[in-house]
Enzyme design. Sequence first.
Site: not given
Ligand code: BG6
Length: 512
Positions: A65, A174, A203-204, A208, A242, A261, A266, A363
């Site tokens: 936007r 996601k 799903d990142h 890795k 984290e 989340d 993951h 967290k």
């Molecule tokens: C994301 C979550 O998928 O992964 C976040 O939504 C989280 O809450 C993040 O902080 C962590 O990713 P990584 O790669 O730093 O472990």
Amino acid sequence: MTNDHEANPLRDSRDRRLNRIAGPSALVFFGVTGDLAKKKLLPAVYDLMNRGLLPPSFGLVGFGRREWSDDDFRAYVRESVQAHARTPFNEEVWSQFAQGMRFVVGAFDDDAAYDQLKATLAELDERGAQHNHAFYLSIPPKAFEQVLSKLAEHNLASRNEDAHLGWRRVVIEKPFGHNLESARELNSIVEKVFPSDAVFRIDHYLGKETVQNILAMRFSNQMFEPLWNANYVDHVQITMAEDIGIGSRAGYYDGVGAARDVIQNHLLQLLALTAMEEPLSLDSKHLREEKAKVLEAVRIKNLQESFALGQYAAGYQGGEHVNGFFDEKDIPADSRTETFAALKLFIDNRRWDGVPFYLRAGKRLGRRVTEIAVVFKKSSDRLFGRDEGDTAHQNAIVIRVQPDEGMTIRFAAKVPGTQMEIRDVNMDFGYGHSFTEESPEAYERLILDVLLGEPPLFPRHEEVELSWKILDPFEEYWEENTIKPEPYESGSWGPRSAHEMLERDDRAWRRP
Ligand code: BG6
């Protein structure tokens, strides 16, 4: 569209070492001004360009936007790249990259903007994108339907008549729904517009290096597999800790919580890779089949005793005072959203019969660490009896996903001296020590795979559904019983109830 790789599962494995370079294409970002795009996605695209893995004519389009010109967009991307890219900034690469950048101004429901997007893509096709377009939706789930239907209406998606000219793919960030039912709805919306092999769900974690190494470690070695089962393994712990809080993400996080989340995606993917049988090949069909079998076999025994939930309270981290969850901006005083969740699961097959898998994510824990610990049964005391108070010698294989990427094997050894004293020691493999190449960021690998049309690292819809089937009974129980998460101090290792969950089983969480 079938993928050659899928058609030939026995293809020469040496292919896998060749550098894979994306063909002519353009990538359109929806949600380009969001945090994820700024910190991860745009820098990852630049890193690919810098590594010579994208064609010189590559097109990058932002849709949003803000009243930006192409040059404003270029300045924004440049800033994000300079702040967050992994590889060094190179003016020459940048100038080539910047030439393929365009910005389309519009809201998600603005028809004129989609016409403009179409014209922009046509221009980039002439420039060399050759009708190959990927749409990356890094947007709130409530906007998916609108964007997808506009792409279809404006003949931009793959079910459209001119699609045979090139490929169309969609990338979805996601969360894929918030339970099984909503995930199914979302999927039917997506698959109305894109066929399933054109849908790439991110799903990142699967991007890795260390996560891909789970397969290498398990199936390219002879020594682990014989032990990888209920005969030798006592239990498995998967931790994703984290140190950060929720920051300014209350809008997304409140109502979602740690389990939805990161556990639903993951951690359950890590569980699947750790527990699955050897696939027929590394191709997506076979990989996904084996992961799905494990997820399908997951069981909960005695649900009330198989979870712990927490919310971080104020505390100290790295010597600094940090906010509690309820001090964060926009968190309502009665929020029951958990910032820590631990679950205990079983896998109902012969390999894992009776072996608990403990998962925890939170967290503001002691430090940032993700690891999978396979903990073996206690050794015999026959020769080296223990003194009271000694902990049992339990071997462990720990896959260190991040940040100190590598693997540790823990075993017992004799302490030098005149007595026969036994102590646990560690043997370490660290990526940084063993290899000179730096690991690419997960998003580099995943974006490249999207452009190459290679699906093995993307969960299939069935896996997403199976993961919700595992989580839904917990979420429903928490909701029906208005379970209130227990406070835990920031910088600690979670609420008391998480420790009690393991103590009941005569076990303890590892201190990473
Ligand atoms: C994301 C979550 O998928 O992964 C976040 O939504 C989280 O809450 C993040 O902080 C962590 O990713 P990584 O790669 O730093 O472990």
